[in-house]
Scaffold this motif. Structure first.
Motif, PDB file in Angstrom:
ATOM      1  N   LEU A   1       0.806  -1.285   0.067  1.00 21.13           N
ATOM      2  CA  LEU A   1       0.104  -0.102  -0.233  1.00 21.13           C
ATOM      3  C   LEU A   1       1.017   1.214   0.057  1.00 21.13           C
ATOM      4  N   SER A   2       0.319   2.470  -0.574  1.00 24.74           N
ATOM      5  CA  SER A   2       0.877   3.562  -0.461  1.00 24.74           C
ATOM      6  C   SER A   2       0.736   4.169   0.994  1.00 24.74           C
ATOM      7  N   ILE A   3       1.511   5.100   1.481  1.00 30.32           N
ATOM      8  CA  ILE A   3       1.413   5.554   2.724  1.00 30.32           C
ATOM      9  C   ILE A   3      -0.136   6.300   2.778  1.00 30.32           C
ATOM     10  N   ARG A   4      -0.431   7.066   1.755  1.00 29.80           N
ATOM     11  CA  ARG A   4      -1.886   7.690   1.798  1.00 29.80           C
ATOM     12  C   ARG A   4      -2.995   6.533   1.921  1.00 29.80           C
ATOM     13  N   GLY A   5      -2.840   5.498   1.169  1.00 35.78           N
ATOM     14  CA  GLY A   5      -3.689   4.465   1.295  1.00 35.78           C
ATOM     15  C   GLY A   5      -3.882   3.775   2.449  1.00 35.78           C
ATOM     16  N   ALA A   6      -2.836   3.496   3.267  1.00 35.52           N
ATOM     17  CA  ALA A   6      -2.667   3.066   4.597  1.00 35.52           C
ATOM     18  C   ALA A   6      -3.384   4.027   5.403  1.00 35.52           C
ATOM     19  N   ALA A   7      -3.136   5.314   5.601  1.00 38.61           N
ATOM     20  CA  ALA A   7      -3.555   6.233   6.261  1.00 38.61           C
ATOM     21  C   ALA A   7      -5.008   6.453   6.207  1.00 38.61           C
ATOM     22  N   LEU A   8      -5.539   6.149   4.867  1.00 40.49           N
ATOM     23  CA  LEU A   8      -7.019   6.270   4.842  1.00 40.49           C
ATOM     24  C   LEU A   8      -7.711   4.963   5.707  1.00 40.49           C
ATOM     25  N   TYR A   9      -7.071   3.700   5.420  1.00 39.99           N
ATOM     26  CA  TYR A   9      -7.662   2.635   6.234  1.00 39.99           C
ATOM     27  C   TYR A   9      -7.539   2.712   7.647  1.00 39.99           C
ATOM     28  N   GLY A  10      -6.325   3.318   7.978  1.00 37.54           N
ATOM     29  CA  GLY A  10      -5.955   3.595   9.336  1.00 37.54           C
ATOM     30  C   GLY A  10      -6.994   4.540   9.993  1.00 37.54           C
ATOM     31  N   SER A  11      -7.357   5.705   9.384  1.00 44.47           N
ATOM     32  CA  SER A  11      -8.208   6.608   9.665  1.00 44.47           C
ATOM     33  C   SER A  11      -9.764   6.058   9.861  1.00 44.47           C
ATOM     34  N   ALA A  12     -10.006   5.104   9.208  1.00 44.32           N
ATOM     35  CA  ALA A  12     -11.365   4.167   9.013  1.00 44.32           C
ATOM     36  C   ALA A  12     -11.406   3.465  10.275  1.00 44.32           C
ATOM     37  N   ALA A  13     -10.304   2.679  10.618  1.00 38.66           N
ATOM     38  CA  ALA A  13     -10.225   2.220  11.804  1.00 38.66           C
ATOM     39  C   ALA A  13     -10.511   2.770  13.052  1.00 38.66           C
ATOM     40  N   ILE A  14      -9.820   4.015  13.170  1.00 39.53           N
ATOM     41  CA  ILE A  14      -9.787   4.717  14.188  1.00 39.53           C
ATOM     42  C   ILE A  14     -11.295   5.421  14.618  1.00 39.53           C
ATOM     43  N   ALA A  15     -11.832   5.770  13.236  1.00 42.30           N
ATOM     44  CA  ALA A  15     -13.310   6.114  13.436  1.00 42.30           C
ATOM     45  C   ALA A  15     -14.186   5.261  13.524  1.00 42.30           C
ATOM     46  N   ILE A  16     -13.772   3.863  13.477  1.00 36.13           N
ATOM     47  CA  ILE A  16     -14.946   2.746  13.867  1.00 36.13           C
ATOM     48  C   ILE A  16     -14.797   2.756  15.439  1.00 36.13           C
TER      49      ILE A  16
END
Length: 399
Positions: free
Chosen positions: A282-297
């Motif tokens: 994954l790109s760092i931007r892509g990983a950040a999006l997935y990680g942000s989603a997990a934090i939002a959950i």
């Protein structure tokens, strides 16, 4: 650069090619050795509850004095990591790595010689300082690798595995063999790391020459990358550090909270393994999006009542922690190829956790649970947004 330096660099690169030629799961023999050594360096911190329990109960120091000994060891480790960027300007990394592990082993051996309180403070300080140097060397070597995020993912997974196994087995071992067995065990398992250290360092000798020619000043992008790690750790620690009192306030018993905490360790292990085995592409931007989603959950789950939502929040929070750290470390390693910035990673993470827990206690008391959870989540997401802005579409690891 002189002809001698050119030949030394060429030899270092040749050794690098030799050490990088064989791999398993995309990592070379030398890179797996770095993972082994790095995991070994955090073997005792990974079972910190066992260490505190042993010092307080088996040696009769009580919780307060046991905590003081542990904090001295942790402070010494941070000091060792701080000293590393200065030392690496004068010594090769494999020398510092080998010396750090050697004195760490010496500290473990000296610890078992006497149960005296002041003696233990001195020996744990020695061990912590040496461990800090060795850990900084490992971070520096991982940053200089062709696979920094995969290495950190495997390292984080190994640390989690050691914690799970160690906390399950060590209390029974100590009950049978006594408190000295804890530190003797730590010394014995460090021996393979001591044997691997010179070989691991050799393939990085050309990088060490770059470090010795460089000034101590870090690039601005590297400092900003360290800031992304600080923000994420501070934001997640702000909530994580107070999950037990939050659970107690909701009326959950000790057994229910303990199960949730065990689940969190598994979640962090899964997140790290996912990066090490698959998601490193994954790109760092892509990983950040997935990680942000997990934090939002996690934030959303904590806003719902019920034990299942509480467990889901803890799982999502710790999954994000294990998943995101390797990508932020990749950004840091790319921003400073010398590895000097990466060597102070442990200082940044430890400072972030300490500051966050100190501030969050007051925040929880004054403004309540919701402010703490949302504030911590937004702080972590801000770190991810900064990482995305700094490193954009940087994907996979260095070729």
């Amino acid at each position: 650069m002189s002809d001698t330096a050119d030949r030394t660099t060429e030899e270092g690169l040749r050794l690098a090619g030799d050490e990088m030629s064989t791999g398993f799961y995309g990592l070379s023999v030398a890179e797996w050795a770095i993972v082994l050594i790095a995991v070994n360096n955090v073997a005792l911190p990974s079972v910190m509850p066992v260490v505190i329990g042993t010092l307080s109960r088996d040696l009769g120091f009580g919780v307060a004095r046991a905590g003081y000994i542990t904090s001295i060891s942790g402070a010494a480790m941070v000091l060792g990591a701080i000293c590393f960027p200065f030392l690496v300007l004068h010594f090769k990394r494999w020398v510092l790595l080998t010396g750090g592990i050697l004195f760490m082993v010496l500290g473990f051996v000296l610890t078992v010689l006497s149960p005296d309180y002041h003696w233990l403070i001195a020996t744990r300080a020695l061990t912590g300082f040496a461990d800090g140097i060795a850990a900084a060397a490992c971070y520096s070597l991982m940053a200089g690798s062709s696979n920094p995020s995969r290495l950190l993912g495997m390292y984080a997974a190994g640390q989690g595995l050691v914690g799970i196994i160690g906390m399950a087995l060590l209390p029974s071992v100590i009950a049978v063999l006594g408190w000295r067995s804890l530190f003797l065990f730590a010394a014995i398992i460090a021996i393979p790391a001591l044997l691997f250290a010179p070989r691991v360092g050799k393939y990085h000798e050309s990088g060490a020459l770059v470090l010795r020619r460089a000034t101590f000043l870090l690039p601005g992008k590297a400092l900003a990358s360290l800031g992304t790690i600080f923000l994420m750790f501070a934001g997640l620690a702000a909530t994580w550090g107070f999950m037990q009192p939050i659970g107690e306030a909701r009326g959950y018993g000790t057994g229910m909270i303990s199960f949730a905490m065990s689940l969190s360790a598994a979640a962090q292990l899964i997140g790290s393994l996912l990066v090490g085995l698959v998601a490193y592409r994954l790109s760092i931007r892509g990983a950040a999006l997935y990680g942000s989603a997990a934090i939002a959950i996690a934030i959303a789950a904590l806003s719902f009542p019920g034990y299942a939502a509480f467990c889901a929040a803890i799982f999502a929070l710790n999954f994000a922690w294990g998943f995101l750290f390797p990508f932020l470390f990749r950004g840091l390693s790319n921003s400073d190829p010398t590895g000097r910035a990466a060597s102070v990673t442990s200082v940044v993470t430890a400072s972030a956790v300490s500051i966050a827990t100190a501030v969050s206690g007051a925040l929880l008391e004054e403004l309540g649970e919701t402010s703490l959870i949302v504030g911590g989540g937004l702080l972590a997401i801000a770190g991810l947004a900064l990482a995305s802005a700094l490193h954009g579409e940087a994907s996979e690891d260095k070729a």
